[in-house]
Design a protein around this motif. Structure first.
Motif, PDB file in Angstrom:
ATOM      1  N   MET A   1      13.303  10.259   3.338  1.00 49.22           N
ATOM      2  CA  MET A   1      11.876   9.984   3.463  1.00 49.22           C
ATOM      3  C   MET A   1      11.634   9.121   4.699  1.00 49.22           C
ATOM      4  O   MET A   1      12.215   8.073   4.843  1.00 49.22           O
ATOM      5  CB  MET A   1      11.442   9.216   2.199  1.00 49.22           C
ATOM      6  N   PRO A   2      10.810   9.571   5.610  1.00 49.31           N
ATOM      7  CA  PRO A   2      10.621   8.799   6.855  1.00 49.31           C
ATOM      8  C   PRO A   2       9.828   7.517   6.582  1.00 49.31           C
ATOM      9  O   PRO A   2       8.945   7.505   5.733  1.00 49.31           O
ATOM     10  CB  PRO A   2       9.803   9.755   7.736  1.00 49.31           C
ATOM     11  N   THR A   3      10.210   6.464   7.309  1.00 46.10           N
ATOM     12  CA  THR A   3       9.446   5.214   7.215  1.00 46.10           C
ATOM     13  C   THR A   3       8.689   5.017   8.504  1.00 46.10           C
ATOM     14  O   THR A   3       9.270   5.044   9.579  1.00 46.10           O
ATOM     15  CB  THR A   3      10.402   4.022   7.012  1.00 46.10           C
ATOM     16  N   ASP A   4       7.386   4.843   8.399  1.00 50.48           N
ATOM     17  CA  ASP A   4       6.581   4.659   9.608  1.00 50.48           C
ATOM     18  C   ASP A   4       6.281   3.188   9.828  1.00 50.48           C
ATOM     19  O   ASP A   4       5.948   2.473   8.896  1.00 50.48           O
ATOM     20  CB  ASP A   4       5.246   5.405   9.471  1.00 50.48           C
ATOM     21  N   GLN A   5       6.420   2.737  11.040  1.00 48.64           N
ATOM     22  CA  GLN A   5       5.965   1.386  11.399  1.00 48.64           C
ATOM     23  C   GLN A   5       4.627   1.562  12.084  1.00 48.64           C
ATOM     24  O   GLN A   5       4.520   2.329  13.040  1.00 48.64           O
ATOM     25  CB  GLN A   5       6.979   0.753  12.364  1.00 48.64           C
ATOM     26  N   ILE A   6       3.618   0.891  11.624  1.00 50.16           N
ATOM     27  CA  ILE A   6       2.305   1.110  12.227  1.00 50.16           C
ATOM     28  C   ILE A   6       1.743  -0.204  12.757  1.00 50.16           C
ATOM     29  O   ILE A   6       2.146  -1.279  12.319  1.00 50.16           O
ATOM     30  CB  ILE A   6       1.325   1.732  11.218  1.00 50.16           C
ATOM     31  N   PRO A   9      -2.900  -3.623  10.704  1.00 53.04           N
ATOM     32  CA  PRO A   9      -4.162  -3.052  10.211  1.00 53.04           C
ATOM     33  C   PRO A   9      -5.324  -4.024  10.376  1.00 53.04           C
ATOM     34  O   PRO A   9      -5.124  -5.223  10.487  1.00 53.04           O
ATOM     35  CB  PRO A   9      -3.859  -2.797   8.736  1.00 53.04           C
ATOM     36  N   LEU A  10      -6.517  -3.510  10.377  1.00 53.19           N
ATOM     37  CA  LEU A  10      -7.719  -4.331  10.493  1.00 53.19           C
ATOM     38  C   LEU A  10      -8.252  -4.684   9.124  1.00 53.19           C
ATOM     39  O   LEU A  10      -8.189  -3.880   8.194  1.00 53.19           O
ATOM     40  CB  LEU A  10      -8.801  -3.560  11.264  1.00 53.19           C
ATOM     41  N   ASP A  28     -17.278  10.576   4.189  1.00 47.52           N
ATOM     42  CA  ASP A  28     -17.156  12.016   3.943  1.00 47.52           C
ATOM     43  C   ASP A  28     -18.388  12.796   4.377  1.00 47.52           C
ATOM     44  O   ASP A  28     -18.733  13.805   3.768  1.00 47.52           O
ATOM     45  CB  ASP A  28     -16.897  12.310   2.452  1.00 47.52           C
ATOM     46  N   ARG A  64     -19.304   2.877  -0.231  1.00 49.56           N
ATOM     47  CA  ARG A  64     -18.414   3.696  -1.055  1.00 49.56           C
ATOM     48  C   ARG A  64     -18.569   3.361  -2.544  1.00 49.56           C
ATOM     49  O   ARG A  64     -18.551   4.251  -3.372  1.00 49.56           O
ATOM     50  CB  ARG A  64     -16.959   3.499  -0.623  1.00 49.56           C
TER      51      ARG A  64
ATOM     52  N   ASP B 102     -11.645   9.486  -3.735  1.00 50.91           N
ATOM     53  CA  ASP B 102     -11.608   8.163  -4.343  1.00 50.91           C
ATOM     54  C   ASP B 102     -10.792   8.118  -5.605  1.00 50.91           C
ATOM     55  O   ASP B 102     -10.296   7.072  -5.984  1.00 50.91           O
ATOM     56  CB  ASP B 102     -13.037   7.691  -4.681  1.00 50.91           C
ATOM     57  N   THR B 103     -10.688   9.221  -6.307  1.00 50.04           N
ATOM     58  CA  THR B 103      -9.932   9.195  -7.558  1.00 50.04           C
ATOM     59  C   THR B 103      -8.485   9.584  -7.309  1.00 50.04           C
ATOM     60  O   THR B 103      -7.771   9.930  -8.222  1.00 50.04           O
ATOM     61  CB  THR B 103     -10.536  10.146  -8.601  1.00 50.04           C
ATOM     62  N   GLU B 131      -9.400  13.816   5.258  1.00 49.20           N
ATOM     63  CA  GLU B 131      -9.974  12.900   4.278  1.00 49.20           C
ATOM     64  C   GLU B 131      -9.386  11.510   4.393  1.00 49.20           C
ATOM     65  O   GLU B 131      -8.229  11.352   4.752  1.00 49.20           O
ATOM     66  CB  GLU B 131      -9.651  13.405   2.875  1.00 49.20           C
ATOM     67  N   ASP B 132     -10.190  10.525   4.006  1.00 51.61           N
ATOM     68  CA  ASP B 132      -9.665   9.173   3.882  1.00 51.61           C
ATOM     69  C   ASP B 132      -8.892   9.057   2.578  1.00 51.61           C
ATOM     70  O   ASP B 132      -9.230   9.694   1.585  1.00 51.61           O
ATOM     71  CB  ASP B 132     -10.817   8.158   3.861  1.00 51.61           C
ATOM     72  N   HIS B 134      -7.223   6.268  -0.321  1.00 49.70           N
ATOM     73  CA  HIS B 134      -7.455   4.920  -0.832  1.00 49.70           C
ATOM     74  C   HIS B 134      -6.309   4.521  -1.731  1.00 49.70           C
ATOM     75  O   HIS B 134      -5.829   5.313  -2.531  1.00 49.70           O
ATOM     76  CB  HIS B 134      -8.769   4.871  -1.613  1.00 49.70           C
ATOM     77  N   GLU B 169       5.380  12.843  -0.329  1.00 44.75           N
ATOM     78  CA  GLU B 169       5.592  11.390  -0.346  1.00 44.75           C
ATOM     79  C   GLU B 169       5.933  10.906   1.034  1.00 44.75           C
ATOM     80  O   GLU B 169       6.677  11.556   1.745  1.00 44.75           O
ATOM     81  CB  GLU B 169       6.783  11.069  -1.251  1.00 44.75           C
ATOM     82  N   GLN B 171       6.621   6.918   3.274  1.00 46.24           N
ATOM     83  CA  GLN B 171       6.683   5.470   3.155  1.00 46.24           C
ATOM     84  C   GLN B 171       6.046   4.813   4.374  1.00 46.24           C
ATOM     85  O   GLN B 171       6.200   5.293   5.493  1.00 46.24           O
ATOM     86  CB  GLN B 171       8.143   5.034   3.039  1.00 46.24           C
ATOM     87  N   LEU B 172       5.358   3.725   4.124  1.00 48.58           N
ATOM     88  CA  LEU B 172       4.606   3.047   5.179  1.00 48.58           C
ATOM     89  C   LEU B 172       4.861   1.557   5.075  1.00 48.58           C
ATOM     90  O   LEU B 172       4.755   0.981   4.001  1.00 48.58           O
ATOM     91  CB  LEU B 172       3.115   3.319   4.926  1.00 48.58           C
ATOM     92  N   ASP B 173       5.238   0.916   6.207  1.00 51.12           N
ATOM     93  CA  ASP B 173       5.362  -0.549   6.213  1.00 51.12           C
ATOM     94  C   ASP B 173       4.068  -1.140   6.718  1.00 51.12           C
ATOM     95  O   ASP B 173       3.641  -0.855   7.835  1.00 51.12           O
ATOM     96  CB  ASP B 173       6.514  -0.976   7.146  1.00 51.12           C
ATOM     97  N   VAL B 174       3.455  -1.979   5.901  1.00 48.50           N
ATOM     98  CA  VAL B 174       2.141  -2.539   6.247  1.00 48.50           C
ATOM     99  C   VAL B 174       2.224  -4.052   6.343  1.00 48.50           C
ATOM    100  O   VAL B 174       2.790  -4.704   5.458  1.00 48.50           O
ATOM    101  CB  VAL B 174       1.100  -2.163   5.166  1.00 48.50           C
ATOM    102  N   ARG B 187      -8.016  -1.477   6.731  1.00 49.49           N
ATOM    103  CA  ARG B 187      -8.204  -0.102   7.195  1.00 49.49           C
ATOM    104  C   ARG B 187      -7.069   0.236   8.138  1.00 49.49           C
ATOM    105  O   ARG B 187      -6.880  -0.439   9.160  1.00 49.49           O
ATOM    106  CB  ARG B 187      -9.543   0.062   7.899  1.00 49.49           C
ATOM    107  N   LEU B 188      -6.317   1.271   7.809  1.00 51.59           N
ATOM    108  CA  LEU B 188      -5.235   1.742   8.668  1.00 51.59           C
ATOM    109  C   LEU B 188      -5.701   3.061   9.275  1.00 51.59           C
ATOM    110  O   LEU B 188      -5.720   4.104   8.622  1.00 51.59           O
ATOM    111  CB  LEU B 188      -3.955   1.951   7.870  1.00 51.59           C
ATOM    112  N   GLN B 191      -4.155   7.037   9.122  1.00 52.69           N
ATOM    113  CA  GLN B 191      -3.081   7.170   8.131  1.00 52.69           C
ATOM    114  C   GLN B 191      -3.541   7.911   6.878  1.00 52.69           C
ATOM    115  O   GLN B 191      -2.859   7.887   5.856  1.00 52.69           O
ATOM    116  CB  GLN B 191      -2.547   5.786   7.743  1.00 52.69           C
ATOM    117  N   TYR B 205      -7.357   3.312   3.387  1.00 49.61           N
ATOM    118  CA  TYR B 205      -7.943   2.033   2.991  1.00 49.61           C
ATOM    119  C   TYR B 205      -7.104   1.432   1.884  1.00 49.61           C
ATOM    120  O   TYR B 205      -6.828   2.079   0.878  1.00 49.61           O
ATOM    121  CB  TYR B 205      -9.382   2.228   2.489  1.00 49.61           C
TER     122      TYR B 205
END
Lengths: 101, 316
Positions: A1-6, A9-10, A28, A64, B102-103, B131-132, B134, B169, B171-174, B187-188, B191, B205
């Protein structure tokens, strides 16, 4: 599974500003619902004319929530405006309760 | 794949009229909607409810669902197992509107098996934004003070080449920045879901929530905790050492402090401009009169303050 470094964030509520078009896109494309929320005073733009309007990131979060309530609870414009106002009040009361315990 | 009893989810019998369906959904939706509900598991229950309503309020979907229910009842009566099988393909295909980002975008497998995955119908020549997505992240108080990082595993439905929806699936490092408040969102950009026809991807989000802490509570950027003191510390004043989110501090309890008095440590609340404050709320703890000696000590104490009255004489 790839890991992304981003990149960092804001924080939506602090760092993000959107034009009306960007707000539509972030919701939307629901321009009719957004226009309704602006009419009801749920979303408050900064700036004089629609072309110059900008909205805080907090507005996006609020938009939203409002759209979820309108869709899921089948609430109309005035109803959702009232619901959000009451939810704000409840949140403020809870915060007060939390601080005095 | 298990059969989902949509009628039971909404507290109805299969004989419910459309008005009864609507009334029941509305009442339950108000109670369990995640934006207004304090019930545990509100989000999961609301998803079930919303899917049940989507099927039962639509004449065609309800008919297809009822037909399935009758078929299963027939099979059960004939002694066959009521499990999923190829017979579930009723041939109904519904091209619904958006799949509710959203769901989490997902109908249940049961719904998709019965009605086919909802697809956005888009012409190939149109560019469209993805699409966004969440998601929610729970952080602890130290992470709000100092920032933090999270490795998220995100699952999103992806339309495969064969037209089937699968869950992909990644993976994301935040990095969670300093100075966020619970309830705010990160907000990313880019992504979210990929766009189509060369259009841009949507955004991700993250709603940031605070794990409840046994000792500290928040009000905006201000942080509060109870400081337990002995009555003589409050009456005579004292220097008290106490842990705080910013390390152990020496607090001066002023002479003559009462129950509930707040001692302010300016700027030691959550970071920001301006930063919040940290408050120690005095909580006087009375030693119990649980032995003859301690009972006597209390009586001696009361006598030493002979003239003192807490209540005005009009209320005695």
């Amino acid at each position: 599974m790839p890991t992304d470094q981003i990149p960092e964030p804001l924080i939506l509520e602090q760092d993000v500003w959107l034009s009306l078009t960007e707000l539509y896109a972030a919701c939307d494309g629901e321009s009719v619902a957004i226009d309704l929320l602006i009419d009801e005073g749920v979303l408050v733009p900064n700036g004089a004319a629609p072309e110059a309007w900008h909205f805080s990131g907090a507005s996006l979060a609020r938009a939203r929530t409002a759209m979820r309530l309108m869709r899921d609870l089948e609430v109309n414009g005035p109803g959702v405006a009232l619901a959000l106002q009451l939810l704000d009040e409840i949140a403020a009361l809870r915060a007060q309760l939390d601080s005095t315990d | 794949m298990d059969y989902k009893d949509y009628y039971a989810t909404l507290g109805l019998t299969s004989a419910a009229t459309p008005e009864e369906v609507r009334r029941s959904y509305r009442k339950l939706a108000r109670r369990y909607h995640p934006d207004v509900s304090r019930e545990p598991e509100a989000e999961a229950r609301f998803k079930e409810m919303a899917e049940a309503y989507e099927v039962l309020k639509d004449e065609d979907k309800r008919a297809a669902y009822d037909q399935l229910g009758q078929e299963l009842a027939r099979r059960r009566a004939a002694g066959a197992s009521a499990g999923a099988g190829p017979g579930w393909d009723t041939g109904f295909e519904f091209h619904g509107a958006g799949d509710g980002a959203d769901t989490g975008g997902a109908h249940s497998d049961f719904f998709n098996g019965l009605f086919g995955a909802a697809r956005r119908s888009r012409s190939a020549s149109v560019r469209w934004r993805g699409e966004d997505h969440h998601a929610r992240v729970e952080v602890d108080l130290q992470e709000l003070y100092q920032g933090g990082s999270r490795s998220l595993t995100l699952r999103a439905p992806v339309m495969g080449a064969d037209g089937r929806l699968t869950l992909a699936e990644r993976q994301l490092d935040v990095q969670i920045p300093k100075g966020m408040l619970p309830g705010q969102h990160l907000r990313l950009a880019g992504q979210g879901a990929p766009g189509g026809g060369g259009g841009p991807p949507g955004d991700l989000y993250l709603a940031v929530e605070l794990k409840p802490h046994p000792r500290y509570r928040l009000s905006g950027r201000d942080v509060f905790f109870d400081l337990l003191v002995e009555p003589w510390e409050a009456a005579l004043g004292a220097e008290v050492r106490t842990p705080t989110p910013v390390g152990t501090v020496e607090l001066k309890v002023p002479r003559g402090s009462g129950q509930g008095r707040k001692l302010r440590l300016a700027g030691r609340g959550l970071p920001g401009s301006p930063p919040g404050d940290l408050y120690a709320v005095l909580n006087l703890v009375l030693p119990p009169a649980d032995t003859p000696a301690t009972e006597q000590a209390w009586r001696t104490f009361a006598q030493a303050f002979g003239g003192f009255e807490a209540r005005p004489s009009t209320e005695r």
